[in-house]
Write an enzyme that holds these catalytic residues in place. Structure first.
Site, PDB file in Angstrom:
ATOM      1  N   ALA A   1      -3.767 -30.597  16.354  1.00  0.00           N
ATOM      2  CA  ALA A   1      -4.710 -29.752  17.096  1.00  0.00           C
ATOM      3  C   ALA A   1      -6.124 -30.336  17.133  1.00  0.00           C
ATOM      4  CB  ALA A   1      -4.758 -28.358  16.466  1.00  0.00           C
ATOM      5  N   LYS A   2      -6.884 -29.897  18.157  1.00  0.00           N
ATOM      6  CA  LYS A   2      -8.312 -30.209  18.230  1.00  0.00           C
ATOM      7  C   LYS A   2      -9.097 -28.891  18.262  1.00  0.00           C
ATOM      8  CE  LYS A   2      -7.426 -33.950  21.560  1.00  0.00           C
ATOM      9  NZ  LYS A   2      -7.907 -34.577  22.810  1.00  0.00           N
TER      10      LYS A   2
ATOM     11  N   GLN B   1     -13.418 -15.653  14.858  1.00  0.00           N
ATOM     12  CA  GLN B   1     -12.659 -16.600  15.692  1.00  0.00           C
ATOM     13  C   GLN B   1     -11.211 -16.748  15.223  1.00  0.00           C
ATOM     14  OE1 GLN B   1     -14.070 -17.429  12.899  1.00  0.00           O
ATOM     15  NE2 GLN B   1     -14.354 -19.607  12.588  1.00  0.00           N
ATOM     16  N   GLY B   2     -10.915 -16.295  14.010  1.00  0.00           N
ATOM     17  CA  GLY B   2      -9.527 -16.340  13.551  1.00  0.00           C
ATOM     18  C   GLY B   2      -9.223 -17.485  12.617  1.00  0.00           C
ATOM     19  N   SER B   3     -10.263 -18.041  11.980  1.00  0.00           N
ATOM     20  CA  SER B   3     -10.027 -19.200  11.129  1.00  0.00           C
ATOM     21  C   SER B   3      -9.147 -18.859   9.942  1.00  0.00           C
ATOM     22  CB  SER B   3     -11.352 -19.812  10.663  1.00  0.00           C
ATOM     23  OG  SER B   3     -12.043 -18.943   9.801  1.00  0.00           O
TER      24      SER B   3
ATOM     25  N   GLY C   1     -13.307 -24.000  20.149  1.00  0.00           N
ATOM     26  CA  GLY C   1     -14.157 -22.801  20.161  1.00  0.00           C
ATOM     27  C   GLY C   1     -15.191 -22.766  21.273  1.00  0.00           C
ATOM     28  N   GLU C   2     -15.859 -23.882  21.491  1.00  0.00           N
ATOM     29  CA  GLU C   2     -16.942 -23.867  22.482  1.00  0.00           C
ATOM     30  C   GLU C   2     -16.460 -24.188  23.885  1.00  0.00           C
ATOM     31  OE1 GLU C   2     -20.705 -25.751  20.487  1.00  0.00           O
ATOM     32  OE2 GLU C   2     -18.889 -26.616  19.643  1.00  0.00           O
TER      33      GLU C   2
ATOM     34  N   SER D   1     -17.270 -26.348  16.952  1.00  0.00           N
ATOM     35  CA  SER D   1     -15.823 -26.196  17.174  1.00  0.00           C
ATOM     36  C   SER D   1     -15.021 -26.923  16.103  1.00  0.00           C
ATOM     37  CB  SER D   1     -15.429 -26.752  18.566  1.00  0.00           C
ATOM     38  OG  SER D   1     -16.194 -26.173  19.574  1.00  0.00           O
ATOM     39  N   ARG D   2     -15.514 -26.924  14.847  1.00  0.00           N
ATOM     40  CA  ARG D   2     -14.958 -27.820  13.850  1.00  0.00           C
ATOM     41  C   ARG D   2     -13.992 -27.173  12.863  1.00  0.00           C
ATOM     42  NH1 ARG D   2     -17.350 -27.191   8.934  1.00  0.00           N
ATOM     43  NH2 ARG D   2     -16.989 -29.317   8.201  1.00  0.00           N
TER      44      ARG D   2
END
Lengths: 797, 153
Positions: A743-744, A508-510, A747-748, A548-549
């Site tokens: 930001a929030k 996801q690019g974390s 992901g989902e 999505s955390r």
């Protein structure tokens, strides 16, 4: 702004298009996934699965398999009497004893010199079964006299012989109800009395599965002292470390989990599944590293699914368009064992109670055991199912009172500052902006009227637009005792940063966004950061990559560690230069003054700290715990530190001759708090939309009589490149006060409301409301001709 | 466990002589015998494209090809392509356009893209979409992959 300030206004990384740090390796075929790793002395394992949907195991003969040359171990439940039940409800023994409850059930396992020998050995194992009546209809599971799936205890030394204080076992169930959830706010009867329009439908949501391009796998190995090393694709390494340790009866400190790059997660790796303990058992039995990797067919047959749901929804509103009540009852087919799918009501009820303002609400779920595949967590976590129903009713109620569907939604939409009856606090909330942006950019209102007016035209091709929205946690989700993440940050003598984070990268690019946030604080380029994120012996604790955390929680954690490092450097620089530390900044690899004067080159300055009388290195730690709260027993509570919102408009073309639905475009507006990495967030939205498209139109895991009938990509249809819609994506930046740089989590979100929007678009095109998924040509063709059986609620009370 | 067959072929520009089982796939040979793991197993039946390689210039699914059929041919894998200017250009474009997420499908897509561009340098969006329809990606939604290929022409 004065000239001096201009010179130091350094360029921000926030909002830029930052390529993923791991992409060059991946795009040149150099990245070593778990599948690509072979350890010296490694054996290969395979699992023998049940051939029966429901049966007693009468005997297992492993003699011939054990005699096959190259076979090192053949194990059954009898060889691991100390195994413990795994999974969310601890109702699931890795190797089955006494009874098999689904076709995926693990009966025996082999470790051999090669995959081929292991497969040959499986063929030599003889299992004698006594078939039991199968239970493959969740409605039937609640009928009196239905076959019971877990009547007897299992685990430990096997049921009745269990000793107090001995191994933990599942106690068994006198009925097939695995879990129940009930939530209420207000008085639904009163809400119904106050309603001018009431609608009710039954919805059926189908099985789909993750289809990670990298199949499941694990490598287990014990060292000479009995310490366990796992190469694992898990999304929750620290939780699994503890659970494996409990299973083995060892201290969790003796379990180390390394996560090689992961070929897709999407929630599929949030629970322990039997293949992992089985590889561990085989490693212990053989004293060798054991690698167990699924085939694609096995991936389809023995991986978790998205939760299939039968859902009855009744909703009402007043004639001037105020929602009055919502009543939901669902039946979740739990399958044979309980994984995360059973707990999706946690999310579903939030959408029911709090996506729109609705004063009276009740929600009930029963998750029942059957002999079907069992559901795990999957991107969106029940929200696709709940949103599909809720958004269908937003259109139906608007129709019933003759109101424009967009106006109806805007009238009932949540707004900033709202505290919902379920206890969710919406600090930032860009929901109305999402609605109006998606509608305006897609010309929703004009097109809706135009398309509706053409329903009766002679042309067999009909177009339609549909809108749907979603609410999802965007600031973590407090489910476990902590929802936090730790960071260790080290800046070396050359001003190179090692960012050690608990957060897992699943594509996801974390790692890129975390590095970006750190660089933003320290005034360094992205090339100055190395991210270490995949080894539990090194990384600090994190609850896992889910809900999505990661950007929100791990991002705040990384910023916290970077700020501490910055404070330390600036304090030292202030002491050395005789200035106030508040006057100094880090920029472009230098300690600078407000006027832009470069006081110290950072690497040189760090070396001067290191090689001084009071030798010191810059290393900091930070643990971020979001200010959220656990739900109480009534499922009320503010579980997330921020909430994400989105509205999407789908435009479809329906060929009424064939039932083929083409998704032409998705116009999406997402409240993401703030865009951190524009390239990354676009990728998340686009990928999520197309995953939602698959859920709506093409994907269908066909389960009949407990068997998966289409365990291949030939028959399970993922969306391919020619089919993707045009995507117009808008970001609503509400700058969340708690979020990292505002930001929030996102992901989902993008996958959640696509199917609901498509359903509304099909209705706009044809006038036909379909309440079951997926919208395959056959289903749509039948529906257009009044030949599709609508789902019925025939569930015992 | 079947008989071994001697084969002689060119792999990424280097001549190779290998003894392979008659029933072994080219994919298994590349990964397990030669040790080049950039070519991925995604399905084993030619449906996902993760194992796309080029044989005598044409792309095909290594999982559907017998290793023995590599005999006498010129085989290119992602490792070979990545070391060439067109491969470097594609890699840069995939990186820059955000076409990579989990990355498991990426080597196959880069291989397919190289063939597509070579065969049809003027390929438009529709042709690019059709050109990669045999390659599945679960993360990206394809949009950025299409842009990356268009940007690498």
């Amino acid at each position: 702004m004065g000239e001096a300030q201009k010179t130091v206004a350094r360029e921000t990384l926030i909002g830029k298009r930052i390529p993923k740090m791991d992409a060059p390796e991946k795009a040149s075929g150099r990245t070593r996934y778990l599948h690509d790793i072979d350890l010296p002395g490694q054996l290969h394992a395979k699992i023998l699965r049940s051939t029966q949907v429901h049966a007693l195991i009468k005997s297992i003969d492993t003699g011939a398999a054990k005699r096959l040359p190259g076979v090192h171990a053949v194990i059954t439940a009898a060889d691991v009497p100390w195994q413990r039940p795994i999974g969310v409800a601890k109702d699931h023994l890795p190797l089955k004893t006494g009874r098999v409850r689904s076709l995926r059930d693990e009966v025996a396992a082999v470790a051999a010199d090669s995959v081929e020998i292991a497969a040959a050995a499986l063929a030599l194992i003889r299992v004698e079964y006594e078939p039991l009546p199968p239970l493959t209809d969740p409605v039937e599971a609640l009928q009196p006299g239905a076959p019971l799936i877990h009547p007897e205890p299992h685990g430990g030394d096997g049921g009745p012989q269990l000793k107090p204080g001995g191994p933990v076992a599942y106690t068994g169930k006198p009925d097939n109800v695995a879990m129940t959830f009930e939530y209420a706010q207000g008085d639904v009867a009163q809400g119904e009395r106050e309603s001018d329009a009431v609608v009710e439908d039954v919805f059926r949501l189908h099985y789909v599965t993750h289809c990670c391009m990298g199949v499941s796998g694990v490598i287990a190995e014990f060292d000479a002292s009995g310490n366990l090393l796992l190469h694992s694709n898990t999304q929750v390494p620290f939780l699994h470390k503890r659970e494996f340790a409990e299973m083995l009866g060892i201290d969790p400190g003796r379990v180390r989990i390394i996560q090689p790059p992961i070929g897709g997660g999407f929630g599929s790796k949030l629970d322990i599944y039997p293949f992992e303990p089985i590889a561990i058992f085989l490693a212990r039995a053989t004293g060798r590293p054991v690698k167990l990797v699924y085939t694609r067919e096995e991936e389809f047959e023995a991986s978790p699914t998205r939760q299939p749901v039968l859902l009855k929804l009744r909703s009402g509103c007043t004639r001037d368009g105020a929602l009055t009540f919502r009543a939901v009852e669902t039946l979740h087919d739990n399958g044979a064992y309980t994984s995360w799918g059973a707990t999706t009501p946690f999310v579903m009820m939030q959408t029911v109670s709090s996506l729109y303002r609705v004063p009276h609400c009740k929600y009930r779920t029963r998750a029942v055991y059957t002999n079907n595949p069992y559901a795990g967590s999957f991107r969106g976590y029940g929200n696709l199912q709940a949103t599909f129903a809720v958004e269908a009713h937003m259109d139906r109620l608007a129709d019933a009172i003759g109101m424009d569907p967009l106006e109806f939604r805007l009238k009932n939409a949540q707004q900033p500052g709202e505290v919902t009856p379920q206890g969710m606090h919406f600090g930032t909330c860009g929901f109305k902006e999402c609605l109006s942006t998606a509608a305006a950019r897609s010309a929703y209102q004009r097109k809706r009227l135009e398309h509706a007016s053409r329903q009766g035209d002679a042309s067999p091709l009909k177009r339609g637009v549909g809108i749907a929205s979603m609410l999802h946690v965007g600031g973590g989700a407090k489910i476990y005792p902590s929802d936090g993440c730790g960071t260790i940050l080290k800046i070396d003598d050359f001003a190179h940063v090692t960012l050690i984070t608990g957060a897992s990268e699943i594509g996801q690019g974390s790692e890129t966004v975390l590095a970006q946030l750190v660089c933003e604080e320290l005034g360094l380029p992205l090339s100055s950061v190395t991210v270490v994120n995949n080894d539990t012996d090194i990384t600090p604790w994190d609850v896992g990559v889910h809900a999505s955390r990661t950007t929100f929680i791990a991002g705040n954690s990384a910023i916290g560690a970077a700020k501490k490092a910055k404070d330390k450097i600036l304090a030292a620089a202030a002491a050395k230069s005789g200035r106030a530390s508040g006057d100094l900044q880090l920029s472009g690899g230098f300690v600078v003054t407000p006027e832009g004067e470069k006081l110290f080159e950072l690497g040189k300055f760090l070396r001067s700290l290191h090689f001084s009388d009071k030798a010191d290195l810059v290393m900091t730690t930070f643990y971020y715990e979001p200010p959220s709260h656990h739900q109480d027993r009534e499922f009320k509570g503010d579980v997330s530190a921020a909430y994400a919102w989105a509205s999407q408009v789908a435009e479809v073309e329906v060929d009424t001759r064939t039932g083929i639905v083409k998704l032409l475009s998705i116009t999406a507006a997402h409240d993401v708090g703030r865009v951190l990495n524009r390239l990354g967030i676009e990728g998340q939205i686009e990928g999520g939309v197309v995953m939602g498209q698959g859920y709506a139109l093409t994907e269908n895991l066909i389960v009949e009589g407990g068997a998966v009938k289409n365990p291949s990509f030939r028959d399970y249809k993922l969306v391919t490149a020619p089919e993707i819609p045009e995507m117009d994506i808008s970001f609503i930046e509400t700058m969340d006060g708690e979020g990292p740089q505002g930001a929030k989590g996102v992901g989902e979100a993008p996958a959640i409301c696509v199917a609901a929007a498509v359903a509304n678009a099909i209705h706009n095109a044809t006038g036909v409301r379909i309440t079951s998924l997926p919208f395959t040509p056959e289903r749509v063709y039948r529906a257009l001709r009044g030949k599709l059986e609508a789902p019925v609620w025939n569930v015992p009370a | 466990m079947s008989a071994k067959v001697e084969i002689d072929f060119t792999l990424n520009g280097v001549r190779e002589q290998r003894a392979v089982a008659a029933d072994m796939s080219a994919l298994a040979m590349l990964r397990d015998v030669v040790g080049l793991t950039g070519t991925k197993y995604g399905c084993g039946e030619g449906e996902c494209g993760a194992c796309t390689i080029r044989v005598d210039g044409v792309t095909l699914n290594a999982c559907l090809m017998f290793a023995v059929d590599c005999d006498g041919r010129e085989v290119t894998t992602i490792e070979g392509l990545a070391a060439t200017p067109p491969g470097e250009k594609l890699r840069a474009s995939f990186v820059e356009h955000g076409a990579v997420q989990c990355g498991f499908c990426t080597p196959g897509l880069v291989m397919q893209a190289s063939h597509l561009i070579e065969k049809n340098p003027g390929a438009g969006e529709e042709e690019i979409r059709r050109g990669i329809e045999g390659n599945l990606c679960r993360c990206t939604g394809y949009r950025k992959i299409i842009e990356a290929i268009a940007g690498a022409k």
